[in-house]
Enzyme design. Sequence first.
Site, PDB file in Angstrom:
ATOM      1  N   ASP A  21       1.271   6.382   2.197  1.00  0.00           N
ATOM      2  CA  ASP A  21       1.705   5.159   2.878  1.00  0.00           C
ATOM      3  C   ASP A  21       0.768   3.991   2.555  1.00  0.00           C
ATOM      4  O   ASP A  21      -0.425   4.189   2.318  1.00  0.00           O
ATOM      5  CB  ASP A  21       1.727   5.420   4.401  1.00  0.00           C
ATOM      6  CG  ASP A  21       2.524   4.363   5.145  1.00  0.00           C
ATOM      7  OD1 ASP A  21       3.232   3.566   4.508  1.00  0.00           O
ATOM      8  OD2 ASP A  21       2.422   4.333   6.388  1.00  0.00           O
ATOM      9  N   GLY A  22       1.329   2.809   2.556  1.00  0.00           N
ATOM     10  CA  GLY A  22       0.511   1.601   2.421  1.00  0.00           C
ATOM     11  C   GLY A  22       0.703   0.832   1.124  1.00  0.00           C
ATOM     12  O   GLY A  22      -0.014  -0.149   0.876  1.00  0.00           O
ATOM     13  N   TRP A  26      -0.695  -3.004   0.473  1.00  0.00           N
ATOM     14  CA  TRP A  26      -1.673  -3.142  -0.622  1.00  0.00           C
ATOM     15  C   TRP A  26      -1.242  -4.288  -1.541  1.00  0.00           C
ATOM     16  O   TRP A  26      -2.061  -5.123  -1.933  1.00  0.00           O
ATOM     17  CB  TRP A  26      -1.727  -1.825  -1.406  1.00  0.00           C
ATOM     18  CG  TRP A  26      -2.779  -1.745  -2.464  1.00  0.00           C
ATOM     19  CD1 TRP A  26      -4.064  -1.300  -2.319  1.00  0.00           C
ATOM     20  CD2 TRP A  26      -2.634  -2.107  -3.848  1.00  0.00           C
ATOM     21  NE1 TRP A  26      -4.733  -1.366  -3.523  1.00  0.00           N
ATOM     22  CE2 TRP A  26      -3.873  -1.862  -4.488  1.00  0.00           C
ATOM     23  CE3 TRP A  26      -1.589  -2.620  -4.616  1.00  0.00           C
ATOM     24  CZ2 TRP A  26      -4.094  -2.093  -5.835  1.00  0.00           C
ATOM     25  CZ3 TRP A  26      -1.808  -2.858  -5.964  1.00  0.00           C
ATOM     26  CH2 TRP A  26      -3.044  -2.589  -6.559  1.00  0.00           C
ATOM     27  N   HIS A  38       3.940   0.050  -5.310  1.00  0.00           N
ATOM     28  CA  HIS A  38       4.455   1.378  -5.676  1.00  0.00           C
ATOM     29  C   HIS A  38       3.958   1.772  -7.065  1.00  0.00           C
ATOM     30  O   HIS A  38       3.572   2.913  -7.285  1.00  0.00           O
ATOM     31  CB  HIS A  38       5.992   1.386  -5.647  1.00  0.00           C
ATOM     32  CG  HIS A  38       6.566   1.122  -4.284  1.00  0.00           C
ATOM     33  ND1 HIS A  38       6.062   1.718  -3.141  1.00  0.00           N
ATOM     34  CD2 HIS A  38       7.598   0.334  -3.868  1.00  0.00           C
ATOM     35  CE1 HIS A  38       6.759   1.297  -2.090  1.00  0.00           C
ATOM     36  NE2 HIS A  38       7.695   0.455  -2.503  1.00  0.00           N
ATOM     37  N   SER A  66      11.967   8.890   1.557  1.00  0.00           N
ATOM     38  CA  SER A  66      12.613   9.526   2.709  1.00  0.00           C
ATOM     39  C   SER A  66      14.090   9.129   2.774  1.00  0.00           C
ATOM     40  O   SER A  66      14.500   8.137   2.175  1.00  0.00           O
ATOM     41  CB  SER A  66      11.924   9.111   4.011  1.00  0.00           C
ATOM     42  OG  SER A  66      12.230   7.763   4.300  1.00  0.00           O
ATOM     43  N   LEU A 132      -0.723  24.842 -10.111  1.00  0.00           N
ATOM     44  CA  LEU A 132      -0.286  24.088  -8.924  1.00  0.00           C
ATOM     45  C   LEU A 132       1.233  23.889  -8.915  1.00  0.00           C
ATOM     46  O   LEU A 132       1.820  23.612  -9.961  1.00  0.00           O
ATOM     47  CB  LEU A 132      -0.971  22.709  -8.965  1.00  0.00           C
ATOM     48  CG  LEU A 132      -0.521  21.671  -7.940  1.00  0.00           C
ATOM     49  CD1 LEU A 132      -1.049  22.024  -6.554  1.00  0.00           C
ATOM     50  CD2 LEU A 132      -0.999  20.273  -8.333  1.00  0.00           C
ATOM     51  N   ARG A 195       1.599   8.776  12.298  1.00  0.00           N
ATOM     52  CA  ARG A 195       2.948   9.307  12.576  1.00  0.00           C
ATOM     53  C   ARG A 195       3.298  10.386  11.574  1.00  0.00           C
ATOM     54  O   ARG A 195       2.725  10.443  10.486  1.00  0.00           O
ATOM     55  CB  ARG A 195       4.008   8.192  12.393  1.00  0.00           C
ATOM     56  CG  ARG A 195       4.125   7.183  13.480  1.00  0.00           C
ATOM     57  CD  ARG A 195       5.343   6.287  13.222  1.00  0.00           C
ATOM     58  NE  ARG A 195       5.222   5.534  11.989  1.00  0.00           N
ATOM     59  CZ  ARG A 195       4.525   4.409  11.859  1.00  0.00           C
ATOM     60  NH1 ARG A 195       3.886   3.911  12.893  1.00  0.00           N
ATOM     61  NH2 ARG A 195       4.458   3.784  10.705  1.00  0.00           N
ATOM     62  N   SER A 197       6.742  10.788  10.786  1.00  0.00           N
ATOM     63  CA  SER A 197       7.876  10.149  10.092  1.00  0.00           C
ATOM     64  C   SER A 197       8.881  11.122   9.469  1.00  0.00           C
ATOM     65  O   SER A 197       9.238  10.981   8.284  1.00  0.00           O
ATOM     66  CB  SER A 197       7.353   9.185   9.019  1.00  0.00           C
ATOM     67  OG  SER A 197       6.590   8.181   9.600  1.00  0.00           O
TER      68      SER A 197
HETATM   69  C1  FPP Z   1       5.192   4.138   1.348  1.00  0.00           C
HETATM   70  O1  FPP Z   1       4.518   2.896   1.331  1.00  0.00           O
HETATM   71  C2  FPP Z   1       5.483   4.576  -0.016  1.00  0.00           C
HETATM   72  C3  FPP Z   1       6.732   4.853  -0.494  1.00  0.00           C
HETATM   73  C4  FPP Z   1       7.932   4.756   0.334  1.00  0.00           C
HETATM   74  C5  FPP Z   1       6.944   5.255  -1.900  1.00  0.00           C
HETATM   75  C6  FPP Z   1       5.943   6.168  -2.506  1.00  0.00           C
HETATM   76  C7  FPP Z   1       6.077   6.113  -3.983  1.00  0.00           C
HETATM   77  C8  FPP Z   1       5.075   6.130  -4.871  1.00  0.00           C
HETATM   78  C9  FPP Z   1       3.675   6.336  -4.503  1.00  0.00           C
HETATM   79  C10 FPP Z   1       5.341   5.892  -6.326  1.00  0.00           C
HETATM   80  C11 FPP Z   1       6.092   6.916  -7.078  1.00  0.00           C
HETATM   81  C12 FPP Z   1       5.803   8.316  -6.737  1.00  0.00           C
HETATM   82  C13 FPP Z   1       5.864   9.360  -7.603  1.00  0.00           C
HETATM   83  C14 FPP Z   1       5.764  10.719  -7.058  1.00  0.00           C
HETATM   84  C15 FPP Z   1       6.022   9.203  -9.048  1.00  0.00           C
HETATM   85  P1  FPP Z   1       5.233   1.656   2.023  1.00  0.00           P
HETATM   86  O2  FPP Z   1       6.078   0.989   1.006  1.00  0.00           O
HETATM   87  O3  FPP Z   1       5.945   2.089   3.252  1.00  0.00           O
HETATM   88  O4  FPP Z   1       3.988   0.753   2.384  1.00  0.00           O
HETATM   89  P2  FPP Z   1       3.823  -0.196   3.662  1.00  0.00           P
HETATM   90  O5  FPP Z   1       3.817   0.697   4.871  1.00  0.00           O
HETATM   91  O6  FPP Z   1       2.487  -0.841   3.426  1.00  0.00           O
HETATM   92  O7  FPP Z   1       4.950  -1.176   3.649  1.00  0.00           O
END
Ligand code: FPP
Length: 247
Positions: A21-22, A26, A38, A66, A132, A195, A197
Site C-alpha cells: 500500500d502507498g 508516494w 505503481h 483487489s 519460492l 486494515r 482490506s
Molecule cells: C496500493 O497502493 C497498490 C495497488 C493497488 C497496486 C499494487 C501494484 C503494484 C505494486 C505494481 C505491480 C505489481 C506487480 C506484482 C507486478 P494505492 O494505490 O492504494 O496507494 P494509496 O493508498 O497511497 O493511494
Amino acid sequence: MSLKDQLIADRLPSHVAIIMDGNGRWAKKRGNSRVFGHKHGVTAVRDVTEASAELGIKYLTLYAFSTENWSRPKTEVDALMSLLVSTISSETKTLMKNNVRLNAIGCRENLPSGVQKRLEECILKTSGNDGLTLTLALSYSSRWEIIEAVKKVAVQVKDGELELGEINDELFSSLMATESMPDPELMIRTSGEHRISNFLLWQLAYSELYFSDVLWPDFRKEDYYEAILNYQGRERRFGKTGDQIKK
Ligand code: FPP
C-alpha cells in the site's frame, strides 16, 4: 550486525503475505500521477521476491489488485493492467534464474485477456521451479474466495458426496484459492494503514500482523528483514497461555 545477520534461520516464516500500500501517496508527494507510484512499486516487488528467495522462504503472497480496485478510474486500472503484462514478461527470466514458481489467486476471468495470457505463460514456464512460490492476488477478495468455497461445499452436499459432519477446517482450507499452501505466519501492510482490506481473511486467523509506515515504492530488503525480525521476537500462542507455549 546487519539486520539480515540477526535473523534466526530456523524461525523464518514459511509464508509471508503482503498488502502493498502507498503507491498513490508516494507519487503524489512527488507531484506525479498515481501510475508513477505503481511503476516504482515494481522495484519493491522485485526486492521482496529476491529477499524471500535468498532467505529460503517458501511462499510469498502479494495483494496486487483487489476486486474493489476495479472501481478506480479507468485510466489507473488500464495502466495497472499494462504494468502487470510488461512486468510479468520482463521478470520471467529472473523468476527462472531464482527458481521461483509464479502462481495467481483471484477471479482470473475478470482480467483482460492480455494479462490472462501472460500470466498463464509465466505460470506454465515456472511450474517446475521448486524454490519460492510467488502468488499474485489479482482481482482477488477474500469474501469472493470464501463464497466460492461455500458454493463448492454446497454442491458436494447437494450431490450426496459430502456429509455435513465432514465439513471442517481442513476441508475448507483445501477449497480456498490458496489450496495446499500453509497459512501465512506473517502479514505485512505498508504505508501506515492498519486494515486487512478483504485479504486472506480465512488464512490470516492466527497470523502475526506487522504494519510498516514505509510507502510501498520505498520498501526495501532492510524493511523486510526488520518485519521478519519483529515477527521472530513474538510469542505465537494460538489461543494457549504463555506458560503452555514455553513448556
Ligand atoms: C496500493 O497502493 C497498490 C495497488 C493497488 C497496486 C499494487 C501494484 C503494484 C505494486 C505494481 C505491480 C505489481 C506487480 C506484482 C507486478 P494505492 O494505490 O492504494 O496507494 P494509496 O493508498 O497511497 O493511494
